[in-house]
Design an enzyme around this catalytic site. Structure first.
Site, mmCIF file in Angstrom:
data_model
loop_
_atom_site.group_PDB
_atom_site.id
_atom_site.type_symbol
_atom_site.label_atom_id
_atom_site.label_comp_id
_atom_site.label_asym_id
_atom_site.label_seq_id
_atom_site.Cartn_x
_atom_site.Cartn_y
_atom_site.Cartn_z
ATOM 1 N N SER A 82 0.793 -1.178 0.113
ATOM 2 C CA SER A 82 -0.086 0.088 0.160
ATOM 3 C C SER A 82 0.702 1.242 0.005
ATOM 4 C CB SER A 82 -1.239 0.025 1.027
ATOM 5 O OG SER A 82 -2.128 0.861 0.823
ATOM 6 N N LEU A 144 -9.244 0.396 8.557
ATOM 7 C CA LEU A 144 -8.553 -0.995 8.548
ATOM 8 C C LEU A 144 -9.792 -1.855 8.129
ATOM 9 C CD1 LEU A 144 -6.847 -1.039 12.134
ATOM 10 C CD2 LEU A 144 -5.951 -0.731 9.765
ATOM 11 N N GLN A 147 -9.830 -2.249 4.352
ATOM 12 C CA GLN A 147 -8.719 -2.971 3.856
ATOM 13 C C GLN A 147 -9.174 -4.542 3.660
ATOM 14 O OE1 GLN A 147 -4.754 -2.244 5.161
ATOM 15 N NE2 GLN A 147 -5.385 -0.124 5.884
ATOM 16 N N ASP A 207 -10.143 -5.936 -3.766
ATOM 17 C CA ASP A 207 -9.513 -4.769 -3.090
ATOM 18 C C ASP A 207 -10.415 -3.588 -3.437
ATOM 19 O OD1 ASP A 207 -7.899 -2.745 -1.973
ATOM 20 O OD2 ASP A 207 -6.032 -3.455 -2.797
ATOM 21 N N HIS A 235 -7.274 -6.042 0.331
ATOM 22 C CA HIS A 235 -6.255 -4.982 0.336
ATOM 23 C C HIS A 235 -4.996 -5.545 1.110
ATOM 24 C CE1 HIS A 235 -4.408 -1.402 -0.498
ATOM 25 N NE2 HIS A 235 -4.219 -0.930 0.768
#
Length: 256
Positions: A82, A144, A147, A207, A235
């Site tokens: 990322s 979070l 993700q 993602d 992700h």
């Protein structure tokens, strides 16, 4: 006191530096590191201002890359997830002679959506910045959750990422805002066309932050690079599918 946290271990003779993403720290590599340590000399880093690398203020992408590079081994394979993928990519541009190979994970040379380029809408990034000042912890937890959204193990993965965040001191709000600014402004698409080292790009098919369309567009723009899409991952593919993820890393290391 601004000193970069840097942990080195492993049994291999090739250096592999692992860079984490926004809001987190090197502990996110815990399960990946266990699998890779027999093959590599691993270097786990808390990016400046994150985790145990306290005392740093907000930085530009170039400043962050220079700070990490200054503590790095002379030659290494660099793996960035990322935001960490942007930092690793900038290091490859700044000092290509020190980068044996480059691996980016759920990363994009341009995170912000623009014209025909898929990514995070600017208003979403602005929203996170505003919310950080209003409700710091809840905003990070929401990020979070984003993700892991969509993966079979989403709830378990989100718990793991949250535990990693809460285990160590949270970065200052200005550092987190600086990271969001990098995600909003950075565009390395053209600069990375000329990278001389082998490049592997790993994506999660589910993602929501780096859409899988990015992989196909970069296949055209960077024809000498290699892309892999992990079908049931979001992700954080190294969290949801650690064995398959490490297999991709090992394959790339021996075939390129």
């Amino acid at each position: 006191m601004n000193r970069l946290y840097w942990q080195t271990f492993g049994e291999g003779d090739r250096n592999l530096v692992l860079l984490h993403g926004w809001g987190l720290n090197a502990e996110v590599w815990r399960y990946t590191a266990e699998r890779l340590a027999p093959q590599f000399r691993l270097h786990l880093v808390d990016l400046p201002g994150y985790g145990r690398s306290a005392g740093f203020g907000p930085m530009s992408l170039e400043q962050m890359a220079d700070t990490v590079l200054a503590a790095a081994p002379e030659k290494a394979v660099w793996l960035g997830w990322s935001l960490g993928g942007l930092v690793a990519s900038q290091i490859a541009l700044t000092a290509p002679q020190r980068v044996e190979k480059l691996i980016t994970v759920a990363s994009s040379p341009c995170f912000a959506a623009q014209d025909e380029w898929p990514g995070i809408r600017p208003e979403v990034l602005h929203g996170f910045e505003h919310q950080l000042s209003e409700d710091f912890q809840r905003t990070v937890e929401r990020f979070l959750a984003l993700q892991t959204l969509g993966s079979d193990s989403a709830r378990q993965d989100a718990r793991m990422l949250k535990a990693v965040v809460l285990e160590l001191p949270m970065p200052p709000v200005e550092v987190l805002n600086g990271g969001l600014e990098i995600l909003r402004q950075a565009d390395l698409r053209q600069a990375m066309c000329q990278l001389p080292m082998p490049l592997l790009r790993i994506y999660g098919a589910l993602d929501g932050l780096v859409p899988r369309k990015v992989a196909g567009l970069l296949d055209v723009l960077w024809p000498d690079s290699t892309s892999r899409i992990m079908e049931k991952a979001a992700h954080a593919p190294f969290v949801s599918h650690p064995d398959a993820f490490c297999e991709e890393i090992m394959r790339f290391m021996v075939t390129n």
